[in-house]
Design an enzyme around this catalytic site. Structure first.
Site, PDB file in Angstrom:
ATOM      1  N   GLU A 139      94.754 -43.915 -13.687  1.00 23.78           N
ATOM      2  CA  GLU A 139      93.463 -44.475 -13.296  1.00 23.78           C
ATOM      3  C   GLU A 139      92.888 -45.330 -14.433  1.00 23.78           C
ATOM      4  OE1 GLU A 139      91.148 -41.109 -11.988  1.00 23.78           O
ATOM      5  OE2 GLU A 139      92.684 -40.487 -10.554  1.00 23.78           O
TER       6      GLU A 139
ATOM      7  N   TYR B 280      87.912 -27.409  -8.109  1.00 21.78           N
ATOM      8  CA  TYR B 280      87.213 -26.797  -9.235  1.00 21.78           C
ATOM      9  C   TYR B 280      87.857 -27.235 -10.547  1.00 21.78           C
ATOM     10  CZ  TYR B 280      85.770 -23.745  -5.388  1.00 21.78           C
ATOM     11  OH  TYR B 280      85.288 -23.271  -4.207  1.00 21.78           O
TER      12      TYR B 280
ATOM     13  N   HIS C 285      86.591 -42.062 -11.853  1.00 17.79           N
ATOM     14  CA  HIS C 285      87.971 -41.896 -11.402  1.00 17.79           C
ATOM     15  C   HIS C 285      88.274 -42.950 -10.338  1.00 17.79           C
ATOM     16  CE1 HIS C 285      88.908 -37.826 -13.162  1.00 17.79           C
ATOM     17  NE2 HIS C 285      87.588 -37.825 -13.276  1.00 17.79           N
TER      18      HIS C 285
ATOM     19  N   HIS D  15      92.415 -39.454 -16.036  1.00 16.87           N
ATOM     20  CA  HIS D  15      93.753 -39.493 -15.453  1.00 16.87           C
ATOM     21  C   HIS D  15      94.453 -40.791 -15.865  1.00 16.87           C
ATOM     22  CE1 HIS D  15      92.383 -36.469 -12.184  1.00 16.87           C
ATOM     23  NE2 HIS D  15      93.052 -35.850 -13.138  1.00 16.87           N
TER      24      HIS D  15
ATOM     25  N   GLU E 273      84.551 -41.939  -7.512  1.00 18.60           N
ATOM     26  CA  GLU E 273      85.894 -42.386  -7.127  1.00 18.60           C
ATOM     27  C   GLU E 273      85.837 -43.862  -6.734  1.00 18.60           C
ATOM     28  OE1 GLU E 273      88.544 -40.634  -7.462  1.00 18.60           O
ATOM     29  OE2 GLU E 273      87.916 -38.530  -7.480  1.00 18.60           O
TER      30      GLU E 273
END
Length: 395
Positions: free
Chosen positions: A165, A346, A306, A162, A365
């Protein structure tokens, strides 16, 4: 650092001369026959750079070597055209410099050009690593994989799926730098000797899956795409919240693991700054590259990095193997992050990896807050994640 072979020199002798593990020397010089070095050939010595030194009054090779905890012959190897008994004030000599601090800067905005610079810097000091291009982004930037070690256990980590990030790329590269530094200096890290880890595992790292998106967040849109991207961004010129790739596809909603469910329930039905899973799974060059990489390398475990939440996810539809439980317990212990087996999400890379290979996969995370996380959290996040980084290799 490069040296030229003299008569009688061997890689084993260089290993002793510079106190560098023999395997690292072999892997730094894959095109050389370690049993028969050719006089005049160049040999790469990992963990060292060189500096030009101007001779001062009273200097001798012995004194210069002693100050650096090296033998005189280490200096003679780099100064083969110098008379070792007749140093002249003002004369220039080359001195080996052991690298004992990180090569990479920390706590900086981490775009694709910074990553490219850092990869070159690491290759210069640690030539036993291998860097390969596994694919290209939409705009043609190389998606690069770093490989370290030649052991049977194959461990993969990636960052910046991402765009907002991007701090994950900086954290992952800092962890790698610490690992490489400890390898060449023989230092233990958190109680572990790094050399056995190097010898028993092969580490694969893709530090920036989404380079176009990261550059968009940090540097703004390319001039030729500005109007198109502002349109996708709801008319805003502020791209700091953008997660997707440059085409407005969320790369971590792109994998064929119940992709149809994500496609149906996502509000975004067209290119958007986040959450649009694309018209079909694996429609983007970045996700195609990552899927192909997993198929070719056949990893034993996978970690996708992430932000944010200080937690990690490791289950998918009951397909995760029992080994995942042990890894999750260790990751939780060394980081303080919360272990979460299942979440209602998902089509991620971790989901697809577990489904496809029935091997441990994790989405980690890092940190807490609103993405992009501030650089003021860098040191705290690094300390929390580095334990997971090591555990992913030694477990």
């Amino acid at each position: 650092m490069e040296v030229r072979v003299r008569s009688g020199d061997t890689l084993w002798y260089y290993s002793q001369l510079f106190q560098i593990p023999f395997n690292l020397l072999i892997d730094s010089n894959p095109n050389l026959n370690p049993n028969q070095l050719i006089i005049g050939r160049t040999v790469h010595i990992p963990g060292f750079t060189t500096q030009t030194y101007t001779v001062k009054g009273g200097d001798t090779f012995w004194r210069l070597a002693t100050r650096r905890n090296l033998t005189v012959d280490a200096l003679l190897l780099l100064n083969q055209n110098q008379n070792p008994t007749q140093l002249v004030i003002g004369q220039s000599v080359i001195l080996p410099q052991r690298v004992i601090t990180p090569v990479l800067d920390r706590q900086i905005e981490y775009d694709f050009s910074t990553l490219s610079r850092d990869l070159n810097a690491l290759m210069e000091v640690y030539p036993f690593i291998r860097i390969e291009t596994i694919g290209q982004s939409v705009l043609g930037k190389p998606i690069q994989e770093i490989r370290i070690g030649k052991g049977e256990k194959k461990v993969h980590l990636n960052a910046s799926f991402h765009a907002n990030e991007w701090i994950t790329s900086a954290i992952l590269m800092a962890c790698l730098n610490t690992f490489l530094l400890s390898l060449t200096n023989g230092n233990s890290i958190r109680g572990f000797s790094p050399l056995p880890l190097y010898e028993t595992a092969e580490l694969s790292i893709v530090p920036m899956v989404n380079p176009d998106g990261v550059d968009l967040v940090l540097n703004g849109p390319p001039s030729e795409m500005r109007e198109e991207l502002v349109g996708i961004n709801r008319g805003s010129t502020d791209f700091t919240g953008w997660k997707a790739n440059i085409r407005g596809v969320d790369l971590n909603n792109q994998f064929p693991a119940k992709w149809e469910i994500e496609k149906e329930r996502k509000e975004e039905k067209a290119p958007a700054p986040r959450d649009y899973p694309g018209e079909t799974p694996l429609s983007e060059p970045e996700t195609i590259a990552m899927a192909n990489l997993a198929r070719v390398r056949q990893f034993d475990r996978l970690l996708a990095i992430h932000t944010q939440g200080e937690e990690f996810y490791w289950g998918y539809e009951g397909m995760e193997p029992s080994e995942s439980i042990l890894l999750a317990q260790e990751f939780e212990r060394v980081s303080g992050y919360q272990s979460v087996r299942y979440i209602d999400s998902y089509a991620g890379y971790k989901d697809w990896f577990i489904q496809e290979f029935r091997k441990p996969g994790f989405t980690i995370e890092l940190g807490l807050g609103i993405n992009p996380l501030p650089l003021s959290q860098f040191d705290e996040i690094y300390d929390e994640f580095f334990g997971i980084f090591l555990a992913s290799i030694y477990m």
